[in-house]
Design a protein around this motif. Structure first.
Motif, PDB file in Angstrom:
ATOM      1  N   ALA A   1       0.815  -1.217   0.000  1.00  0.00           N
ATOM      2  CA  ALA A   1       0.000   0.000   0.000  1.00  0.00           C
ATOM      3  C   ALA A   1       0.849   1.267   0.000  1.00  0.00           C
ATOM      4  CB  ALA A   1      -0.939  -0.005   1.204  1.00  0.00           C
ATOM      5  N   LYS A   2       2.005   1.237   0.638  1.00  0.00           N
ATOM      6  CA  LYS A   2       2.829   2.433   0.820  1.00  0.00           C
ATOM      7  C   LYS A   2       3.155   3.128  -0.496  1.00  0.00           C
ATOM      8  CE  LYS A   2       7.148   4.019   2.933  1.00  0.00           C
ATOM      9  NZ  LYS A   2       8.361   3.594   3.689  1.00  0.00           N
ATOM     10  N   ALA A   3       3.433   2.366  -1.542  1.00  0.00           N
ATOM     11  CA  ALA A   3       3.832   2.955  -2.823  1.00  0.00           C
ATOM     12  C   ALA A   3       2.727   3.772  -3.469  1.00  0.00           C
ATOM     13  CB  ALA A   3       4.283   1.856  -3.789  1.00  0.00           C
ATOM     14  N   PHE A   4       1.479   3.539  -3.081  1.00  0.00           N
ATOM     15  CA  PHE A   4       0.338   4.223  -3.698  1.00  0.00           C
ATOM     16  C   PHE A   4      -0.059   5.498  -2.961  1.00  0.00           C
ATOM     17  CE2 PHE A   4       0.154  -0.129  -5.021  1.00  0.00           C
ATOM     18  CZ  PHE A   4      -0.261  -0.077  -6.341  1.00  0.00           C
ATOM     19  N   LEU A   5       0.395   5.677  -1.742  1.00  0.00           N
ATOM     20  CA  LEU A   5      -0.068   6.781  -0.918  1.00  0.00           C
ATOM     21  C   LEU A   5       0.505   8.118  -1.355  1.00  0.00           C
ATOM     22  CD1 LEU A   5       0.214   5.123   2.619  1.00  0.00           C
ATOM     23  CD2 LEU A   5      -1.680   5.015   0.961  1.00  0.00           C
ATOM     24  N   GLY A   6      -0.285   9.188  -1.199  1.00  0.00           N
ATOM     25  CA  GLY A   6       0.166  10.533  -1.523  1.00  0.00           C
ATOM     26  C   GLY A   6      -0.706  11.199  -2.564  1.00  0.00           C
ATOM     27  N   ALA A   7      -0.267  12.369  -3.010  1.00  0.00           N
ATOM     28  CA  ALA A   7      -0.988  13.147  -4.024  1.00  0.00           C
ATOM     29  C   ALA A   7      -0.350  12.904  -5.387  1.00  0.00           C
ATOM     30  CB  ALA A   7      -0.952  14.628  -3.679  1.00  0.00           C
ATOM     31  N   TRP A   8      -1.178  12.621  -6.363  1.00  0.00           N
ATOM     32  CA  TRP A   8      -0.731  12.283  -7.718  1.00  0.00           C
ATOM     33  C   TRP A   8      -1.353  13.264  -8.710  1.00  0.00           C
ATOM     34  CZ3 TRP A   8       2.508   8.015  -8.396  1.00  0.00           C
ATOM     35  CH2 TRP A   8       2.661   7.185  -7.274  1.00  0.00           C
TER      36      TRP A   8
ATOM     37  N   ILE B   1      -4.371   9.561  -2.535  1.00  0.00           N
ATOM     38  CA  ILE B   1      -4.616   8.201  -2.060  1.00  0.00           C
ATOM     39  C   ILE B   1      -4.158   8.096  -0.610  1.00  0.00           C
ATOM     40  CG2 ILE B   1      -4.098   5.754  -2.387  1.00  0.00           C
ATOM     41  CD1 ILE B   1      -3.717   6.283  -5.340  1.00  0.00           C
ATOM     42  N   THR B   2      -5.047   7.663   0.243  1.00  0.00           N
ATOM     43  CA  THR B   2      -4.749   7.517   1.669  1.00  0.00           C
ATOM     44  C   THR B   2      -4.899   6.058   2.075  1.00  0.00           C
ATOM     45  OG1 THR B   2      -7.051   8.046   2.225  1.00  0.00           O
ATOM     46  CG2 THR B   2      -5.475   9.865   2.222  1.00  0.00           C
ATOM     47  N   GLY B   3      -4.192   5.674   3.127  1.00  0.00           N
ATOM     48  CA  GLY B   3      -4.261   4.303   3.607  1.00  0.00           C
ATOM     49  C   GLY B   3      -5.455   4.073   4.503  1.00  0.00           C
ATOM     50  N   ASP B   4      -6.024   2.898   4.429  1.00  0.00           N
ATOM     51  CA  ASP B   4      -7.115   2.491   5.315  1.00  0.00           C
ATOM     52  C   ASP B   4      -6.556   1.526   6.360  1.00  0.00           C
ATOM     53  OD1 ASP B   4      -8.844   4.078   3.884  1.00  0.00           O
ATOM     54  OD2 ASP B   4      -9.518   2.462   2.587  1.00  0.00           O
ATOM     55  N   TYR B   5      -6.384   0.279   5.970  1.00  0.00           N
ATOM     56  CA  TYR B   5      -5.743  -0.704   6.838  1.00  0.00           C
ATOM     57  C   TYR B   5      -5.187  -1.810   5.945  1.00  0.00           C
ATOM     58  CZ  TYR B   5     -10.099  -3.257   6.039  1.00  0.00           C
ATOM     59  OH  TYR B   5     -11.175  -3.871   5.448  1.00  0.00           O
ATOM     60  N   GLY B   6      -4.096  -2.417   6.386  1.00  0.00           N
ATOM     61  CA  GLY B   6      -3.497  -3.478   5.599  1.00  0.00           C
ATOM     62  C   GLY B   6      -3.180  -3.013   4.189  1.00  0.00           C
ATOM     63  N   SER B   7      -3.684  -3.738   3.215  1.00  0.00           N
ATOM     64  CA  SER B   7      -3.443  -3.409   1.811  1.00  0.00           C
ATOM     65  C   SER B   7      -4.595  -2.650   1.173  1.00  0.00           C
ATOM     66  CB  SER B   7      -3.179  -4.692   1.014  1.00  0.00           C
ATOM     67  OG  SER B   7      -4.254  -5.605   1.184  1.00  0.00           O
ATOM     68  N   ARG B   8      -5.469  -2.079   1.976  1.00  0.00           N
ATOM     69  CA  ARG B   8      -6.614  -1.326   1.458  1.00  0.00           C
ATOM     70  C   ARG B   8      -6.328   0.161   1.501  1.00  0.00           C
ATOM     71  NH1 ARG B   8     -10.692  -4.722   0.602  1.00  0.00           N
ATOM     72  NH2 ARG B   8     -12.026  -2.965   0.081  1.00  0.00           N
ATOM     73  N   VAL B   9      -6.671   0.858   0.401  1.00  0.00           N
ATOM     74  CA  VAL B   9      -6.469   2.303   0.297  1.00  0.00           C
ATOM     75  C   VAL B   9      -7.738   2.941  -0.254  1.00  0.00           C
ATOM     76  CG1 VAL B   9      -3.982   2.056  -0.062  1.00  0.00           C
ATOM     77  CG2 VAL B   9      -5.509   2.177  -2.056  1.00  0.00           C
ATOM     78  N   THR B  10      -7.842   4.269  -0.085  1.00  0.00           N
ATOM     79  CA  THR B  10      -8.955   5.024  -0.659  1.00  0.00           C
ATOM     80  C   THR B  10      -8.403   6.109  -1.562  1.00  0.00           C
ATOM     81  OG1 THR B  10     -10.451   4.622   1.199  1.00  0.00           O
ATOM     82  CG2 THR B  10     -10.920   6.531  -0.171  1.00  0.00           C
ATOM     83  N   ALA B  11      -8.931   6.198  -2.780  1.00  0.00           N
ATOM     84  CA  ALA B  11      -8.541   7.233  -3.734  1.00  0.00           C
ATOM     85  C   ALA B  11      -9.598   8.328  -3.733  1.00  0.00           C
ATOM     86  CB  ALA B  11      -8.395   6.642  -5.131  1.00  0.00           C
ATOM     87  N   HIS B  12      -9.155   9.573  -3.519  1.00  0.00           N
ATOM     88  CA  HIS B  12     -10.046  10.738  -3.490  1.00  0.00           C
ATOM     89  C   HIS B  12      -9.856  11.487  -4.810  1.00  0.00           C
ATOM     90  CE1 HIS B  12     -10.198   9.883   0.868  1.00  0.00           C
ATOM     91  NE2 HIS B  12      -8.875   9.731   0.755  1.00  0.00           N
ATOM     92  N   THR B  13     -10.870  11.473  -5.678  1.00  0.00           N
ATOM     93  CA  THR B  13     -10.754  12.040  -7.014  1.00  0.00           C
ATOM     94  C   THR B  13     -11.242  13.488  -7.042  1.00  0.00           C
ATOM     95  OG1 THR B  13     -12.874  10.977  -7.530  1.00  0.00           O
ATOM     96  CG2 THR B  13     -10.875   9.827  -8.208  1.00  0.00           C
ATOM     97  N   PRO B  14     -10.856  14.258  -8.080  1.00  0.00           N
ATOM     98  CA  PRO B  14     -11.199  15.689  -8.124  1.00  0.00           C
ATOM     99  C   PRO B  14     -12.693  15.992  -8.093  1.00  0.00           C
ATOM    100  CG  PRO B  14      -9.446  15.206  -9.685  1.00  0.00           C
ATOM    101  CD  PRO B  14      -9.946  13.879  -9.178  1.00  0.00           C
ATOM    102  N   ASP B  15     -13.541  15.031  -8.465  1.00  0.00           N
ATOM    103  CA  ASP B  15     -14.986  15.274  -8.453  1.00  0.00           C
ATOM    104  C   ASP B  15     -15.601  15.110  -7.067  1.00  0.00           C
ATOM    105  OD1 ASP B  15     -14.741  12.570  -8.182  1.00  0.00           O
ATOM    106  OD2 ASP B  15     -15.897  12.037  -9.970  1.00  0.00           O
TER     107      ASP B  15
ATOM    108  N   ASP C   1     -14.906   9.203  -3.396  1.00  0.00           N
ATOM    109  CA  ASP C   1     -13.949   8.329  -2.724  1.00  0.00           C
ATOM    110  C   ASP C   1     -14.158   6.906  -3.230  1.00  0.00           C
ATOM    111  OD1 ASP C   1     -13.088  10.490  -1.212  1.00  0.00           O
ATOM    112  OD2 ASP C   1     -14.362   9.991   0.508  1.00  0.00           O
ATOM    113  N   TRP C   2     -13.043   6.256  -3.594  1.00  0.00           N
ATOM    114  CA  TRP C   2     -13.103   4.910  -4.150  1.00  0.00           C
ATOM    115  C   TRP C   2     -12.105   4.035  -3.403  1.00  0.00           C
ATOM    116  CZ3 TRP C   2     -16.968   4.955  -7.682  1.00  0.00           C
ATOM    117  CH2 TRP C   2     -17.252   6.166  -8.320  1.00  0.00           C
ATOM    118  N   THR C   3     -12.503   2.821  -3.044  1.00  0.00           N
ATOM    119  CA  THR C   3     -11.618   1.935  -2.303  1.00  0.00           C
ATOM    120  C   THR C   3     -10.960   0.926  -3.248  1.00  0.00           C
ATOM    121  OG1 THR C   3     -13.451   0.430  -1.764  1.00  0.00           O
ATOM    122  CG2 THR C   3     -12.940   2.179  -0.190  1.00  0.00           C
ATOM    123  N   LEU C   4      -9.667   0.685  -2.995  1.00  0.00           N
ATOM    124  CA  LEU C   4      -8.897  -0.236  -3.819  1.00  0.00           C
ATOM    125  C   LEU C   4      -8.097  -1.172  -2.918  1.00  0.00           C
ATOM    126  CD1 LEU C   4      -8.510   2.896  -5.256  1.00  0.00           C
ATOM    127  CD2 LEU C   4      -7.866   1.369  -7.128  1.00  0.00           C
TER     128      LEU C   4
END
Length: 280
Positions: free
Chosen positions: A163-170, A200-214, A217-220
């Motif tokens: 999950a760590k590699a996905f976190l942050g602002a893109w 993209i922020t971390g939730d728990y374990g390998s789950r993250v949430t992506a916050h889009t410009p519109d 919130d989407w979970t991955l």
């Protein structure tokens, strides 16, 4: 010069395998193939995981996504891709080969069918190389699909460290309507640029949430270098309008990400979108 195309016309999302080892028992060889495998992040400079199609002067499309392999007998492997297609392979002396060249699948994610004609697969440790030739069947005509330099890496089902590699602002790069990069394509409408950033922020374990410009919130779920929409169909309501995503897959190396998405607009019109983003 060939143009770089969105992954959306190239979503074969094919397999990754482990080569058979010498004269090992058939059961143990089949077992070595089983599991989940991800495409490595596409690289346009080396053409790794970049497919081509004979459209115009030549179009290119990055390949992302995963496949899960299961044994179907001592000499047979079945692979199911993340876009919903199933392929059968025979275990050969130096890798895997299509059990019957010419297998066809209707891709329910992209909405078209394609036929696999060649598939060569080899492995070294947890890394795999592959080459594919296929025919992509579209409403106007058939197109030739060629992935000369495919590469994948094996991953585990439970991979909380990924999950760590996905976190942050893109941030999105420049939109290119001619190729579909950083654009949304909706039936009957002009391409819409994708701009701004995704956080993209971390939730728990390998789950993250992506916050889009519109404002959605989407979970991955992340495994290795790949994150997939989970659950696979999600709906977001903004200003009394509902947008549904049925597919969103992201591949990253921690600083660069490539993504592909499918969904429907509030009036139930299908759309596709793809991104090429860098971490801010």
């Amino acid at each position: 010069m060939a143009r770089l195309l969105s992954p959306l016309l190239f979503v074969l999302t094919t397999t990754v395998l482990v080569a058979a080892c010498g004269s090992a028992p058939a059961d143990s060889v089949a077992e070595s193939y089983q599991g989940r495998w991800n495409y490595d992040l596409p690289d346009a400079a080396t053409m790794t995981n970049i497919a081509t199609m004979n459209i115009g002067e030549g179009l290119r499309g990055p390949q992302i996504g995963d496949i899960v392999f299961t044994s179907a007998g001592p000499h047979r492997i079945v692979g199911r891709t993340d876009v919903g297609c199933t392929w059968q392979f025979d275990i050969t002396g130096d890798g895997l080969a299509l059990a019957s060249p010419g297998q066809t699948c209707y891709n329910p994610t992209a909405g078209y069918a394609y036929t696999m004609t060649e598939w060569a697969i080899h492995v070294s440790g947890v890394h795999e190389t592959e080459s594919i030739k296929a025919i992509s069947h579209h409403s106007d005509r058939d197109y030739e699909f060629d992935l000369a330099h495919g590469a994948r890496t094996r991953t585990t089902e439970d991979d909380p460290g990924s999950a760590k590699a996905f976190l942050g602002a893109w941030s999105y790069g420049l939109p290119d309507p001619a190729t579909g990069v950083n654009t949304q394509l909706t039936a009957g409408a002009a391409p819409t640029p994708l701009t701004g950033s995704i956080t993209i922020t971390g939730d728990y374990g390998s789950r993250v949430t992506a916050h889009t410009p519109d404002g959605c919130d989407w979970t991955l779920l992340t495994r290795g270098d790949t994150a997939k929409l989970d659950p696979p169909a999600q709906t977001c309501t903004v200003a009394n309008s509902a947008v549904t995503l049925t597919y969103w897959t992201i591949a990253t190396d921690g600083s660069h990400q490539i993504s592909a998405a499918y969904g429907t607009t509030p009036d139930n019109t299908r759309f596709s979108a793809n991104g090429d983003l860098h971490k801010r």
